[in-house]
Design a protein around this motif. Structure first.
Motif, PDB file in Angstrom:
ATOM      1  N   UNK A   3      45.308  47.090  33.586  1.00 20.51           N
ATOM      2  CA  UNK A   3      44.493  45.927  33.095  1.00 20.51           C
ATOM      3  C   UNK A   3      43.524  45.663  34.007  1.00 20.51           C
ATOM      4  N   UNK A   4      43.808  45.961  35.418  1.00 19.07           N
ATOM      5  CA  UNK A   4      42.969  45.628  36.395  1.00 19.07           C
ATOM      6  C   UNK A   4      43.198  46.383  37.663  1.00 19.07           C
ATOM      7  N   UNK A   5      42.199  46.483  38.391  1.00 17.49           N
ATOM      8  CA  UNK A   5      42.369  47.255  39.670  1.00 17.49           C
ATOM      9  C   UNK A   5      42.750  46.230  40.865  1.00 17.49           C
ATOM     10  N   UNK A   6      42.628  44.933  40.600  1.00 16.57           N
ATOM     11  CA  UNK A   6      43.012  43.723  41.434  1.00 16.57           C
ATOM     12  C   UNK A   6      44.224  44.153  42.317  1.00 16.57           C
ATOM     13  N   UNK A   7      44.179  43.796  43.587  1.00 22.49           N
ATOM     14  CA  UNK A   7      45.675  43.908  44.208  1.00 22.49           C
ATOM     15  C   UNK A   7      46.760  43.130  43.573  1.00 22.49           C
TER      16      UNK A   7
END
Length: 270
Positions: free
Chosen positions: A139-143
């Protein structure tokens, strides 16, 4: 009175104009979305080959994903259309507060809707948690930061101890340090192996016998590898059972203080 009628009255001029403009503004404000309501997407995610579901809420560009692990049985009663049967837990109650601060939220339901009591320190649960990390990565590369409360703190410790390479930090709220009906505590989940930045939040007024505020200091003494910080909350409302979500244990009436403690710490991780 509709906007058309108000506007026609406004055209009469004089004090009527000022009053009409004020009424128009009031009516418009009543129908507008709250200014604090963030723009976000909402989806029910699933795991391949499983009936497991998770509610995923995210702003367009999340600063991080908070993977939230509730206490109790871990059951949210999440339906395919996003309805939550159980909403009392503080992590569920504050979900939009995190969105307003720029964070995405993932709230996984218990696997196959089975109770998680006594299972959160197990290797089987760890594998389940790892699958949700795979799903988030799609969904996302966010931590990703684990945030567990009460019994969910055991799950968060298990993940932090064994999946550190996939995580940015861990928050342990009202952690279970005294054995109770579930027969497991954070000390059963390899607490001493946690090397991630860790925030422990405890309420001095929590009367739940398995989550005493004094347990937070005991945990810190047994986490030699982690950079730990301890934050305290005081007070709470409600006449429910001491270990219930709607009590001091669940930060009822202290939600803002809880969110502020966690958000301040998370911001320092970036």
């Amino acid at each position: 009175m509709g906007l058309g009628k108000l506007w026609r009255w406004e055209n009469k001029g004089g004090y009527g104009t000022l009053l009409a403009l004020l009424l128009i503004a009031m009516v418009a404000a009543a129908h507008a979305a709250p200014l604090t309501e963030p723009a976000y997407t909402s989806a029910v995610l699933t795991l391949p080959g499983s009936t497991a579901r998770a509610l995923y809420l995210s702003p367009a560009h999340p600063r991080a994903v908070l993977l939230m692990l509730i206490g109790g049985t871990g059951q949210l009663g999440l339906t395919a259309d996003g309805h939550l049967a159980h909403r009392a837990n503080v992590l569920v109650r504050t979900r939009r507060d995190w969105l307003a601060r720029g964070y995405a939220v993932l709230l996984p339901d218990a696997p196959d809707r089975h109770s998680l009591r006594g299972q959160r320190s197990s290797s089987a649960y760890l594998a389940y948690l790892n699958r949700w990390l795979d799903r988030i990565a799609g969904q996302t590369a966010a931590p990703v930061i684990l945030l567990g409360t009460s019994q969910g703190s055991i799950a968060a410790v298990n993940g932090a101890a064994h999946l550190a390479a996939r995580l940015h930090g861990v928050v342990l709220s009202e952690p279970v340090t005294v054995p109770g009906g579930s027969h497991e505590t954070v000390f059963d989940a390899d607490l001493q192996q946690v090397a991630l930045p860790t925030l422990i939040v405890a309420n001095h007024d929590d009367q739940c016998p398995v989550t005493p505020a004094s347990g937070a200091a005991q945990m810190m003494a047994r986490m030699p590898l982690a950079q730990t910080r301890l934050a305290y909350v005081d007070g709470g409302e409600g006449n429910s059972a001491h270990c219930d979500s709607l009590s001091a244990h669940g930060y009822r009436g202290q939600e803002a203080a809880f969110v502020q403690h966690v958000a301040t710490w998370v911001q320092q991780l970036h």
